[in-house]
Motif scaffolding. Structure first.
Motif, PDB file in Angstrom:
ATOM      1  N   PRO A   2      20.383  -1.294 -24.835  1.00 63.17           N
ATOM      2  CA  PRO A   2      22.161  -1.945 -25.944  1.00 63.17           C
ATOM      3  C   PRO A   2      22.459  -3.425 -25.728  1.00 63.17           C
ATOM      4  O   PRO A   2      22.093  -4.141 -26.811  1.00 63.17           O
ATOM      5  CB  PRO A   2      22.825  -0.674 -25.605  1.00 63.17           C
ATOM      6  N   ALA A   3      22.004  -3.741 -24.314  1.00 64.53           N
ATOM      7  CA  ALA A   3      22.756  -4.874 -24.119  1.00 64.53           C
ATOM      8  C   ALA A   3      21.802  -5.811 -24.825  1.00 64.53           C
ATOM      9  O   ALA A   3      21.668  -7.408 -24.975  1.00 64.53           O
ATOM     10  CB  ALA A   3      23.117  -5.122 -22.462  1.00 64.53           C
ATOM     11  N   GLN A  29      21.184   3.801 -22.040  1.00 62.59           N
ATOM     12  CA  GLN A  29      21.574   3.476 -22.271  1.00 62.59           C
ATOM     13  C   GLN A  29      23.074   2.228 -22.263  1.00 62.59           C
ATOM     14  O   GLN A  29      23.174   2.076 -22.437  1.00 62.59           O
ATOM     15  CB  GLN A  29      22.668   4.906 -21.988  1.00 62.59           C
ATOM     16  N   VAL A  30      22.231   0.928 -21.808  1.00 63.64           N
ATOM     17  CA  VAL A  30      22.508   0.039 -20.620  1.00 63.64           C
ATOM     18  C   VAL A  30      22.105  -1.351 -20.790  1.00 63.64           C
ATOM     19  O   VAL A  30      22.560  -1.765 -21.845  1.00 63.64           O
ATOM     20  CB  VAL A  30      23.273   0.368 -19.641  1.00 63.64           C
ATOM     21  N   GLN A  73      30.001  -6.550 -31.567  1.00 62.23           N
ATOM     22  CA  GLN A  73      29.849  -5.179 -31.389  1.00 62.23           C
ATOM     23  C   GLN A  73      30.168  -5.497 -29.560  1.00 62.23           C
ATOM     24  O   GLN A  73      30.953  -4.828 -28.721  1.00 62.23           O
ATOM     25  CB  GLN A  73      28.945  -4.369 -31.571  1.00 62.23           C
ATOM     26  N   TYR A  74      29.045  -6.612 -29.122  1.00 60.38           N
ATOM     27  CA  TYR A  74      29.195  -6.747 -27.659  1.00 60.38           C
ATOM     28  C   TYR A  74      30.139  -7.579 -26.865  1.00 60.38           C
ATOM     29  O   TYR A  74      29.189  -7.704 -26.517  1.00 60.38           O
ATOM     30  CB  TYR A  74      28.197  -6.503 -27.115  1.00 60.38           C
ATOM     31  N   SER A 133      24.872  -7.206 -12.898  1.00 61.83           N
ATOM     32  CA  SER A 133      26.184  -5.761 -12.614  1.00 61.83           C
ATOM     33  C   SER A 133      25.695  -4.777 -13.515  1.00 61.83           C
ATOM     34  O   SER A 133      26.554  -3.861 -13.666  1.00 61.83           O
ATOM     35  CB  SER A 133      27.164  -7.088 -12.774  1.00 61.83           C
ATOM     36  N   MET A 134      25.469  -4.981 -14.509  1.00 65.55           N
ATOM     37  CA  MET A 134      25.873  -3.950 -15.697  1.00 65.55           C
ATOM     38  C   MET A 134      24.539  -3.206 -15.089  1.00 65.55           C
ATOM     39  O   MET A 134      24.660  -2.144 -14.917  1.00 65.55           O
ATOM     40  CB  MET A 134      24.952  -4.436 -16.798  1.00 65.55           C
ATOM     41  N   ASP A 177      24.531  -2.990 -11.793  1.00 61.78           N
ATOM     42  CA  ASP A 177      24.849  -2.035 -10.778  1.00 61.78           C
ATOM     43  C   ASP A 177      26.056  -0.724 -10.833  1.00 61.78           C
ATOM     44  O   ASP A 177      25.822   0.348 -10.207  1.00 61.78           O
ATOM     45  CB  ASP A 177      25.125  -3.408  -9.502  1.00 61.78           C
ATOM     46  N   ALA A 178      26.522  -1.083 -12.516  1.00 67.19           N
ATOM     47  CA  ALA A 178      28.061  -0.623 -12.513  1.00 67.19           C
ATOM     48  C   ALA A 178      27.043   0.780 -13.128  1.00 67.19           C
ATOM     49  O   ALA A 178      27.797   1.661 -12.561  1.00 67.19           O
ATOM     50  CB  ALA A 178      28.673  -0.670 -13.652  1.00 67.19           C
ATOM     51  N   SER A 179      26.259   0.828 -13.845  1.00 70.54           N
ATOM     52  CA  SER A 179      25.498   2.371 -14.152  1.00 70.54           C
ATOM     53  C   SER A 179      25.302   2.896 -13.039  1.00 70.54           C
ATOM     54  O   SER A 179      24.983   4.229 -12.936  1.00 70.54           O
ATOM     55  CB  SER A 179      24.637   1.663 -15.068  1.00 70.54           C
ATOM     56  N   TYR A 180      24.001   2.720 -12.143  1.00 74.42           N
ATOM     57  CA  TYR A 180      23.971   2.816 -10.861  1.00 74.42           C
ATOM     58  C   TYR A 180      24.913   3.461 -10.260  1.00 74.42           C
ATOM     59  O   TYR A 180      24.626   4.599  -9.271  1.00 74.42           O
ATOM     60  CB  TYR A 180      22.788   2.373  -9.931  1.00 74.42           C
ATOM     61  N   GLU A 222      18.485   6.524 -17.600  1.00 72.93           N
ATOM     62  CA  GLU A 222      19.574   7.138 -18.185  1.00 72.93           C
ATOM     63  C   GLU A 222      20.185   4.948 -18.725  1.00 72.93           C
ATOM     64  O   GLU A 222      20.622   4.946 -19.449  1.00 72.93           O
ATOM     65  CB  GLU A 222      20.863   7.490 -17.692  1.00 72.93           C
ATOM     66  N   THR A 223      20.425   4.200 -17.075  1.00 71.73           N
ATOM     67  CA  THR A 223      19.957   2.755 -17.187  1.00 71.73           C
ATOM     68  C   THR A 223      20.299   2.629 -18.064  1.00 71.73           C
ATOM     69  O   THR A 223      20.208   1.065 -19.007  1.00 71.73           O
ATOM     70  CB  THR A 223      20.430   2.749 -15.744  1.00 71.73           C
TER      71      THR A 223
END
Lengths: 279, 465
Positions: B368-369, B364-365, B463-464, B346-347, B349-352, B360-361
């Motif tokens: 970090p996760a 940046q996503v 933080q996450y 889902s992370m 998907d959200a980015s795409y 970039e995905t």
């Protein structure tokens, strides 16, 4: 014992034939349109010959029983199916007359114009601010910090979330409630300033109050955006949409004005579904 | 009967008690209908079987274990007390020596061949006692087992909560297992700690911690020259850190990049082949890496260094670090691959869905996760690098030089521990005891590293989430 057996003979929806789409699938000057759309997952065909136009600034609802292909069709419209290796999409699909599956089309740029809100709220594990700023940063929509602040603020205002979170912009987006998270995802989609927003069952994980908030929001968003929403709730389709498309087993059965679909459906299958005879 | 025979008999008894327990529980329950179902039995029949087996097994095994562990000392002291008073008044060592002779004689089975009548008598006494003990042990253990079986069998009634009892026993067994692991760790730490205290009695801690010369050769005789012994550990720790740093500089980018490729770009089939192959790197014995480093990499670096006018020692920190870096790649790549793949779809998907590209995905996503897991993998690799010995022994040399030039020969803490403790050593000189102090130092560093890792992970978790 016999009366407990499910009465298979009465479940006649498998026998009713679907010959093309009834109703009014086409409009003048459509925002998006699909012709002869087939979708395959490997050898399995998920969507059969769908022809549909989506008008400017309308909300079109897509309803149908589970597995009917409505979500798959939605993901055709912003090429999200490209991320699934075995998925193959054929047919002609346009956005403002441009071929979105054409060789010149970059799916990345397309998705900036056709945003998406998913079934389960999926904020990034970042702060609320960074969630909304994500897309704007990617596409360089703000040249400095104060412009970015403006984009974040206006997106949160449009998504009806600003009042609730304006003092907590640096707190993690994942700490919000489910309804707030979904509105955060809508704000995030709006921040990229798309032309079309695709919503895949956006309220199925939310309670009725959060759902009502999002439905109101959609009504406001339609002034500026074109929205296609997939929903399992027929009441929701009836409340928010101007047109409704009924999918069945991968085929588009009927498209009509929402009022007509819910009061006087043309196709037998649509009637069976909305009267709760199956689904 | 020997202990093995007793154990086999006990095992047979356990199986037998399981079956009679199960059978009895079915017999005391009320049958339902024709299907053979049972009512009003608290637990399923096999729990009653386990319960009877536990009754038959645990007390008997405890007795067997206690008997076996105290058997020899009791028999020895009984044999000694059978000796004449004059012999008993000897020193402890002399009695121990004599007892060894007596035991050997008794076990050789040829007592009559011995010329010394005292030894002969003692040996036959010993043999007699041993025979009695074995017989008594067999009888007692088997009787206790049978008694236990009877008690368990008698306890069976439909209201008996056999499942709860069995589960309690299993829970205690698990607690026992975990406490053995913990006790072993605690034992090791304490033994290292005590020996280090001995060392620090001979060498002041400040010399050890802040001294910059390491030459552990101490004088064996008072009048020996030149081997004063100096125990400054700084060069060793600097060497360890230098080599570990080189290894991490190699392993972290390579491992992370290959993890990203495997989890995000590679096809399923490629991944299913490449990942196990990469993990084989961790399975190669370190001694193989060691001679690879010493025979292939070190000469190559020397050759290459001389070609551009650098002076390179034939054993260099760089060679050891490079090879060690290759060795720990799988720790970084495999763990990072797992955590990257675990980032929910889902992370992505959200980015795409917002028009992000794949890179970039990922940047940046996904990274970090997955950061807590990646940090965990890197720290595991770091601990491995710090503790690694074989490669360094073969490729980095033994000279305790205080330098951060990777082209020179250095030595590490683990290598010095190995060189100090191999060969015949007396275990009370500062030289040998220094190994324990070094081990303690390593232990503290690894502990600190783990603490930092936990702290970083917790910080990002907050933080996450």
């Amino acid at each position: 014992m016999t009366e407990l057996k499910p009465d298979i003979e009465k479940r006649s929806e498998f026998d009713i034939e679907i010959n093309g789409t009834v109703g009014k699938p086409f409009v003048d000057n459509p925002k998006m349109s699909s012709r002869n759309c087939d979708v395959f997952y490997g050898d399995k065909q998920a969507i059969f010959d769908v022809n549909l136009d989506i008008a400017n600034n309308e909300i079109i609802a897509m309803i149908g029983p589970s597995g009917c292909g409505k979500s798959t069709y939605l993901r055709v419209l912003n090429r999200m199916n490209d991320t699934i290796p075995i998925c193959k999409v054929t047919g002609e699909h346009t956005l403002d007359g441009e071929d979105i599956y054409g060789k010149k089309q970059d799916p990345v740029l397309l998705r900036a114009r056709v945003g998406m809100v998913f079934q389960k709220p999926n904020p990034f594990p970042k702060s609320i601010y960074d969630n909304v700023a994500y897309g704007a940063r990617l596409h360089g929509l703000a040249s400095n910090r104060s412009e970015l602040d403006d984009v974040v603020e206006s997106s949160l205002i449009k998504a009806g979330l600003f009042k609730e979170v304006k003092d907590d912009l640096n707190k993690p987006g994942t700490g919000l409630s489910g309804g707030q998270q979904q509105r955060l995802c809508i704000a995030r989609a709006i921040a990229v300033d798309p032309e079309v927003i695709l919503m895949d069952e956006p309220t199925s994980a939310l309670d009725p109050i959060a759902t009502a908030l999002i439905e109101e929001l959609m009504d406001e968003l339609k002034e500026n955006y074109t929205i296609a929403i997939v929903t399992h709730s027929m009441q929701q389709a009836a409340r928010v949409s101007q047109r409704t498309a009924y999918f069945h087993l991968g085929k588009l059965v009927e498209v009509n004005e929402t009022d007509k679909v819910f009061t006087n459906p043309e196709h037998q299958l649509t009637e069976n579904y909305i009267t709760g005879r199956f689904g | 009967m020997s202990v093995q025979t007793i154990l086999i008999t006990l095992f047979a008894l356990l199986i037998f008690s399981f079956f009679i327990g199960r059978k009895r529980s079915i017999a005391v329950s009320t049958p339902v209908g024709k299907t053979g179902g049972r009512r009003n039995l608290h637990s399923r029949p096999h729990y009653y079987g386990y319960m009877v087996a536990i009754w038959a097994g645990i007390p008997a095994l405890l007795i067997l274990a206690l008997w076996t562990s105290f058997n020899s000392s009791i028999i020895s002291s009984l044999t000694v007390s059978g000796l004449s008073d004059s012999l008993q008044s000897q020193s402890k060592d002399a009695i121990g020596l004599m007892m060894n002779e007596v035991k050997n004689l008794a076990e050789s089975g040829n007592i009559a061949a011995e010329s010394d009548p005292v030894l002969r008598n003692a040996a036959s006494h010993y043999q007699r006692l041993q025979g009695i003990s074995t017989l008594a042990k067999t009888v007692i253990v088997l009787v206790v087992s049978l008694l236990g079986m009877l008690i368990g069998w008698r306890l069976i009634s439909p209201k008996m909560r056999a499942r709860n009892k069995v589960e309690t026993v299993v829970r205690w067994a698990m607690i026992l297992c975990s406490s053995i692991a913990i006790l072993a760790t605690v034992g090791i730490v304490f033994s290292v700690l005590f020996e280090s205290v001995h060392f620090f009695k001979a060498v002041p801690p400040s010399d050890f911690l802040f001294g910059t010369t390491w030459s552990p050769q101490t004088a064996l005789r008072e009048d020996q020259v030149g081997s004063s012994g100096s125990f400054g550990a700084i060069p060793l720790f600097v060497g360890t850190l230098l080599i570990s740093a080189i290894a991490l500089i190699i392993a972290v980018p390579l491992g992370l990049m290959s993890a990203i490729y495997l989890s995000e770009y590679a096809g399923k089939r490629f991944r299913s082949v490449a990942k196990p192959v990469l993990e084989i790197l961790a399975g190669i014995p370190t001694v193989v890496y060691g001679f690879f480093a010493a025979l292939t990499v070190a000469p190559f670096i020397r050759h290459w260094g001389e070609a551009i006018g650098l002076s390179v020692a034939s054993e260099s920190a760089l060679a050891a670090g490079l090879v060690m870096g290759i060795m720990i790649i799988p720790f970084v790549s495999s763990l990072s691959d797992d955590v990257l793949s675990a980032v929910p779809q889902s992370m992505r998907d959200a980015s795409y869905g917002m028009g992000a590209t794949k890179s970039e995905t990922i940047r940046q996503v996904i990274i970090p996760a997955a950061l807590p897991g990646i940090v965990g993998g890197v720290l595991l690799a770091a601990s491995r690098a710090i503790g690694e010995t074989m490669i360094v022994v073969m490729a980095a040399g033994l000279s305790a030089k205080l330098t951060i030039n990777p082209l020179e020969a250095v030595t590490t803490v683990t290598v010095q521990i190995v060189t100090i403790l191999t060969g015949d050593q007396e275990f009370d000189s500062p030289k040998t005891l220094a190994a324990f102090a070094l081990a303690l130092g390593l232990f503290v560093i690894t502990l600190l590293l783990n603490y930092v890792a936990l702290h970083i992970i917790r910080k990002y978790r907050e933080q996450y989430e």
